[in-house]
Scaffold this motif. Structure first.
Motif, PDB file in Angstrom:
ATOM      1  N   HIS A 244       0.727  -1.252   0.073  1.00 30.44           N
ATOM      2  CA  HIS A 244      -0.078   0.111   0.014  1.00 30.44           C
ATOM      3  C   HIS A 244       0.983   1.271  -0.101  1.00 30.44           C
ATOM      4  CE1 HIS A 244      -3.326   2.618   1.457  1.00 30.44           C
ATOM      5  NE2 HIS A 244      -2.515   2.831   2.167  1.00 30.44           N
ATOM      6  N   ARG A 245       1.930   1.339   0.996  1.00 31.02           N
ATOM      7  CA  ARG A 245       2.957   2.395   0.869  1.00 31.02           C
ATOM      8  C   ARG A 245       3.601   2.534  -0.592  1.00 31.02           C
ATOM      9  NH1 ARG A 245       6.078   1.222   6.528  1.00 31.02           N
ATOM     10  NH2 ARG A 245       4.471   1.396   7.911  1.00 31.02           N
ATOM     11  N   GLU A 246       3.809   1.642  -1.213  1.00 27.87           N
ATOM     12  CA  GLU A 246       4.789   1.799  -2.591  1.00 27.87           C
ATOM     13  C   GLU A 246       3.488   1.838  -3.753  1.00 27.87           C
ATOM     14  OE1 GLU A 246       8.023   0.954  -3.109  1.00 27.87           O
ATOM     15  OE2 GLU A 246       7.805   0.978  -0.876  1.00 27.87           O
ATOM     16  N   GLY A 247       2.188   2.366  -3.226  1.00 33.13           N
ATOM     17  CA  GLY A 247       1.345   2.480  -4.121  1.00 33.13           C
ATOM     18  C   GLY A 247       0.568   1.672  -4.910  1.00 33.13           C
ATOM     19  N   TYR A 248       0.605   0.550  -4.624  1.00 28.76           N
ATOM     20  CA  TYR A 248      -0.438  -0.500  -4.978  1.00 28.76           C
ATOM     21  C   TYR A 248      -1.782  -0.458  -4.372  1.00 28.76           C
ATOM     22  CZ  TYR A 248       3.892  -3.150  -6.164  1.00 28.76           C
ATOM     23  OH  TYR A 248       5.297  -3.501  -6.693  1.00 28.76           O
ATOM     24  N   THR A 249      -2.783  -1.051  -4.953  1.00 30.76           N
ATOM     25  CA  THR A 249      -4.157  -0.762  -4.876  1.00 30.76           C
ATOM     26  C   THR A 249      -4.424  -2.085  -4.212  1.00 30.76           C
ATOM     27  OG1 THR A 249      -4.645   0.841  -6.237  1.00 30.76           O
ATOM     28  CG2 THR A 249      -6.646  -0.274  -5.310  1.00 30.76           C
ATOM     29  N   ILE A 250      -4.765  -2.153  -2.795  1.00 29.76           N
ATOM     30  CA  ILE A 250      -5.026  -3.324  -2.087  1.00 29.76           C
ATOM     31  C   ILE A 250      -6.600  -3.359  -2.279  1.00 29.76           C
ATOM     32  CG2 ILE A 250      -4.539  -4.877  -0.116  1.00 29.76           C
ATOM     33  CD1 ILE A 250      -2.001  -3.943  -1.592  1.00 29.76           C
ATOM     34  N   THR A 251      -7.326  -4.431  -2.870  1.00 32.90           N
ATOM     35  CA  THR A 251      -8.690  -4.332  -3.060  1.00 32.90           C
ATOM     36  C   THR A 251      -9.310  -5.252  -1.902  1.00 32.90           C
ATOM     37  OG1 THR A 251      -8.373  -5.997  -4.803  1.00 32.90           O
ATOM     38  CG2 THR A 251      -8.613  -3.857  -5.436  1.00 32.90           C
ATOM     39  N   SER A 252      -8.462  -6.312  -1.310  1.00 36.08           N
ATOM     40  CA  SER A 252      -9.121  -7.089  -0.394  1.00 36.08           C
ATOM     41  C   SER A 252      -8.033  -7.857   0.381  1.00 36.08           C
ATOM     42  CB  SER A 252      -9.906  -8.138  -1.342  1.00 36.08           C
ATOM     43  OG  SER A 252     -10.314  -9.121  -0.457  1.00 36.08           O
ATOM     44  N   LEU A 253      -8.722  -7.811   1.660  1.00 34.05           N
ATOM     45  CA  LEU A 253      -7.966  -8.749   2.618  1.00 34.05           C
ATOM     46  C   LEU A 253      -8.598  -9.490   3.383  1.00 34.05           C
ATOM     47  CD1 LEU A 253      -6.002  -5.831   4.461  1.00 34.05           C
ATOM     48  CD2 LEU A 253      -4.749  -7.806   3.739  1.00 34.05           C
ATOM     49  N   SER A 254      -8.180 -10.591   4.137  1.00 35.27           N
ATOM     50  CA  SER A 254      -8.931 -11.672   4.934  1.00 35.27           C
ATOM     51  C   SER A 254      -8.340 -12.026   5.957  1.00 35.27           C
ATOM     52  CB  SER A 254      -8.988 -12.636   3.691  1.00 35.27           C
ATOM     53  OG  SER A 254      -8.075 -13.657   3.775  1.00 35.27           O
ATOM     54  N   ASP A 255      -9.243 -12.792   6.833  1.00 37.29           N
ATOM     55  CA  ASP A 255      -8.871 -13.600   8.044  1.00 37.29           C
ATOM     56  C   ASP A 255      -9.588 -14.522   8.145  1.00 37.29           C
ATOM     57  OD1 ASP A 255     -11.057 -12.842   9.218  1.00 37.29           O
ATOM     58  OD2 ASP A 255     -10.286 -11.128  10.454  1.00 37.29           O
ATOM     59  N   MET A 256      -9.241 -15.283   9.044  1.00 39.29           N
ATOM     60  CA  MET A 256      -9.885 -16.661   9.294  1.00 39.29           C
ATOM     61  C   MET A 256     -11.486 -16.640   9.157  1.00 39.29           C
ATOM     62  SD  MET A 256      -9.361 -17.937  13.185  1.00 39.29           S
ATOM     63  CE  MET A 256      -7.830 -17.619  13.179  1.00 39.29           C
ATOM     64  N   TYR A 257     -12.132 -15.379   9.500  1.00 38.37           N
ATOM     65  CA  TYR A 257     -13.486 -15.264   9.648  1.00 38.37           C
ATOM     66  C   TYR A 257     -14.264 -14.849   8.149  1.00 38.37           C
ATOM     67  CZ  TYR A 257     -12.232 -15.375  14.465  1.00 38.37           C
ATOM     68  OH  TYR A 257     -11.740 -15.638  15.600  1.00 38.37           O
ATOM     69  N   GLU A 277      -8.300  -3.593  16.917  1.00 38.40           N
ATOM     70  CA  GLU A 277      -9.317  -3.299  17.833  1.00 38.40           C
ATOM     71  C   GLU A 277     -10.364  -4.401  17.903  1.00 38.40           C
ATOM     72  OE1 GLU A 277     -11.157   0.443  17.186  1.00 38.40           O
ATOM     73  OE2 GLU A 277      -9.065   1.364  17.502  1.00 38.40           O
ATOM     74  N   ASN A 278     -10.807  -4.881  16.848  1.00 36.82           N
ATOM     75  CA  ASN A 278     -11.983  -5.505  16.975  1.00 36.82           C
ATOM     76  C   ASN A 278     -11.986  -7.297  16.586  1.00 36.82           C
ATOM     77  OD1 ASN A 278     -14.373  -3.671  16.486  1.00 36.82           O
ATOM     78  ND2 ASN A 278     -12.932  -2.869  15.261  1.00 36.82           N
ATOM     79  N   LYS A 279     -10.523  -7.522  16.552  1.00 35.20           N
ATOM     80  CA  LYS A 279     -10.040  -8.922  16.341  1.00 35.20           C
ATOM     81  C   LYS A 279     -10.468  -9.692  14.971  1.00 35.20           C
ATOM     82  CE  LYS A 279      -7.956  -8.285  20.179  1.00 35.20           C
ATOM     83  NZ  LYS A 279      -6.606  -7.481  20.031  1.00 35.20           N
ATOM     84  N   ARG A 280     -11.304  -8.827  14.210  1.00 33.75           N
ATOM     85  CA  ARG A 280     -11.625  -9.557  12.972  1.00 33.75           C
ATOM     86  C   ARG A 280     -12.013  -8.461  12.003  1.00 33.75           C
ATOM     87  NH1 ARG A 280     -16.637 -12.802  12.814  1.00 33.75           N
ATOM     88  NH2 ARG A 280     -15.731 -13.869  14.787  1.00 33.75           N
ATOM     89  N   LEU A 281     -11.840  -8.959  10.665  1.00 31.73           N
ATOM     90  CA  LEU A 281     -11.818  -7.696   9.631  1.00 31.73           C
ATOM     91  C   LEU A 281     -13.486  -7.219   9.325  1.00 31.73           C
ATOM     92  CD1 LEU A 281      -9.255  -9.160   7.045  1.00 31.73           C
ATOM     93  CD2 LEU A 281      -9.228  -7.059   8.405  1.00 31.73           C
ATOM     94  N   THR A 282     -14.288  -8.361   9.444  1.00 33.70           N
ATOM     95  CA  THR A 282     -15.707  -8.201   9.056  1.00 33.70           C
ATOM     96  C   THR A 282     -16.285  -6.949  10.004  1.00 33.70           C
ATOM     97  OG1 THR A 282     -16.140 -10.225  10.330  1.00 33.70           O
ATOM     98  CG2 THR A 282     -16.341 -10.431   7.977  1.00 33.70           C
ATOM     99  N   GLY A 283     -17.127  -6.277   9.292  1.00 32.27           N
ATOM    100  CA  GLY A 283     -17.630  -5.201   9.901  1.00 32.27           C
ATOM    101  C   GLY A 283     -17.005  -3.833   9.504  1.00 32.27           C
ATOM    102  N   PHE A 284     -15.808  -3.855   9.009  1.00 34.74           N
ATOM    103  CA  PHE A 284     -14.829  -2.579   8.405  1.00 34.74           C
ATOM    104  C   PHE A 284     -16.032  -1.928   7.611  1.00 34.74           C
ATOM    105  CE2 PHE A 284     -12.163  -0.414   5.815  1.00 34.74           C
ATOM    106  CZ  PHE A 284     -11.391   0.144   6.675  1.00 34.74           C
ATOM    107  N   PRO A 285     -15.936  -0.725   7.973  1.00 37.54           N
ATOM    108  CA  PRO A 285     -16.707   0.389   7.029  1.00 37.54           C
ATOM    109  C   PRO A 285     -16.204   0.509   5.774  1.00 37.54           C
ATOM    110  CG  PRO A 285     -16.007   1.428   8.927  1.00 37.54           C
ATOM    111  CD  PRO A 285     -15.610  -0.011   9.097  1.00 37.54           C
ATOM    112  N   ASP A 286     -16.879   0.848   4.689  1.00 41.51           N
ATOM    113  CA  ASP A 286     -16.372   1.157   3.572  1.00 41.51           C
ATOM    114  C   ASP A 286     -15.645  -0.163   2.676  1.00 41.51           C
ATOM    115  OD1 ASP A 286     -15.916   3.084   1.729  1.00 41.51           O
ATOM    116  OD2 ASP A 286     -13.753   3.664   2.354  1.00 41.51           O
ATOM    117  N   ALA A 287     -16.292  -1.154   2.910  1.00 42.24           N
ATOM    118  CA  ALA A 287     -15.765  -2.466   2.201  1.00 42.24           C
ATOM    119  C   ALA A 287     -16.928  -3.537   2.193  1.00 42.24           C
ATOM    120  CB  ALA A 287     -14.640  -2.984   2.743  1.00 42.24           C
TER     121      ALA A 287
END
Ligand code: NAD
Length: 429
Positions: A244-257, A277-287
């Protein structure tokens, strides 16, 4: 009602496809054929040099005693002391430890480190153990494998369910037996105990550098490149942040949930803050939320599997759309999937190259411990970059010479180096 059943022949085929030792062995044989290795050297290189199984009695908090089974496999120490992690997991078995030890031999060789390959494990469920029980297990396991450990013999590191604290206990147990502080017996230690700056980010940094080198070959610029990352832990999360810092567009990230997706690109620092903070990615606004199995099939230029083994298989490979796969995890692509990706011209930067940043900075940690002189983070990062770029160039050159995939090129390069040194040393008698 449909009653789809899997015939025993098919399920055996799938079981073989998912077996890490077979996956490693098949690639080894292809590379050995390219190198025209004779039967004797092949036997030496595919046979683990030493396999130790130990019974580890542990006094539990309730005063009962339980006996755990531990392993340490030293696959090959032709290039130097064995190097490789120790995992604590209910699923550990000798076959897996053997495969991972062999992978470490090829990984250390591919990036030119003076190390052989090793791996260890204890069959246990750390989630059900107290910190005291884990400490006693770690110390007794260390004491039981001590005869084959040491800065010049075998240098463990963290792996699944082990961490800086585990390494501190191993270092202390070994040091107490040796009657002197021996920080170089393990890597991945806390900074205050002889750890290295940059170690925590090293594997993710290596993934970012591998992706950069591969994309140069494909003629893609970071700002035009969409990246999907499976996993958001040490490798995936840090790899995504650096890309992300190098300028790539990261469109998706995942975890075990589950996975999150934003076609325009995720704000990766905000995602990782949300995860902390939330221990999981789901619920992240704007995605949007996407199921894990669908995440790998999202439209993208680069796919970084950085979570689990056997993520890309004969079952989903046809739906993978990436032009480039950079393997952050160990063994994320099965042998069958590999063949199909190769036929389709998808470039795969193999695990033994793409995630070698971790072991490279482990090597720096070992060097610094032995010198008793510690480097700045800038020095660590620039030496890591030199090693990763050189290894990528060498593998690319070998792959072109043998008209092979980068994976087979990496195996050829790694095996050739170990075989050459073995021939020079000769067979001790
Ligand atoms: P980690 O525990 O820090 O992170 C693993 C991540 O994968 C977590 O985000 C977890 O939620 C996620 N995950 C688990 N199951 C998943 C699933 N089914 N689908 C999607 N995500 C899932 O582990 P790590 O250190 O990042 O290691 C990841 C992989 O990289 C492993 O294969 C490991 O062997 C390999 N590796 C790690 C290092 C290192 O230095 N940490 C070095 C070389 C290779």
């Amino acid at each position: 009602m449909s009653t789809t059943t899997t015939s025993p022949a098919i399920s055996q085929e799938l079981a073989d496809e998912f077996n890490p030792f077979l996956a490693m062995a098949k690639r080894f044989e292809i590379a050995a054929d390219h190198l025209d290795l004779d039967a004797g050297i092949r036997d030496v290189l595919r046979t683990p040099a030493r396999e130790l199984q130990v019974a580890v009695p542990v006094l539990m908090d309730d005063k009962t005693t339980r006996v755990y089974t531990g392993y340490r496999v030293q696959h090959n120490f032709v290039l130097g002391p064995c190097k490789g992690g120790i995992r604590f997991s209910p699923d550990v078995n000798l076959d897996e430890v053997r495969a991972l030890a062999a992978w470490m031999t090829w990984k250390c060789s591919v990036v030119g480190l003076p190390f052989g390959g090793g791996k260890g494990g204890v069959i246990c469920d750390p989630r059900e153990m107290s910190p005291g029980e884990l400490e006693r297990l770690t110390r007794r396991y260390t004491a039981n494998i001590m005869d084959i450990l040491g800065p010049d013999r075998d240098v463990p590191a963290p792996d699944v369910n082990t961490n800086e604290q585990t390494m501190a206990w191993i270092m202390d147990t070994y040091s107490m037996h040796m009657r002197s502080t021996q920080t170089a017996v393990v890597t991945g230690k806390p900074l205050t105990l002889g750890g290295s700056l940059g170690r925590r980010e090293a594997t993710g940094r290596g993934v970012m550098l591998s992706a950069r080198e591969a994309l140069k070959r494909l003629g893609l610029r970071p700002e035009d490149t969409k990246v999907v990352v499976q996993g958001s832990g040490n490798v995936g999360g840090i790899g995504a942040m650096l890309m992300h810092r190098e300028g790539y567009t990261i469109t998706s990230l995942s975890d075990m949930y589950g996975a999150i997706y934003n076609e325009k690109g995720l704000d990766v620092p905000a995602v990782l803050e949300y995860l902390a903070e939330n221990k999981r990615l789901t619920g992240f606004p704007d995605a949007e939320e996407v199921p894990n199995d669908k995440q790998l099939e999202l439209q993208c230029d680069v796919l970084v599997p950085a979570a689990v083994e056997n993520a890309i298989t004969s079952q989903n490979v046809d739906r993978i759309k990436a032009k480039l796969i950079v393997e952050g995890a160990n063994g994320p692509t099965t042998y069958s999937a590999d063949k199909i990706l190769d036929e389709r011209g998808v470039m795969v930067v193999p695990d033994i190259l793409a995630n070698a940043g971790g072991v490279t900075v482990s090597y720096f940690e070992w060097v610094q411990d032995r010198m008793g002189y510690f480097w700045t983070e800038e020095i660590v990062n620039s030496r890591l970059e030199q090693i990763m770029v050189k290894a990528f160039d060498e593998v690319d050159e070998v792959a072109r010479k043998y008209e092979s995939s980068l994976r087979i090129g990496a195996y050829i390069h790694a095996i050739d180096r170990v075989a050459t040194v073995y021939r020079l040393r000769g067979t001790f008698a």
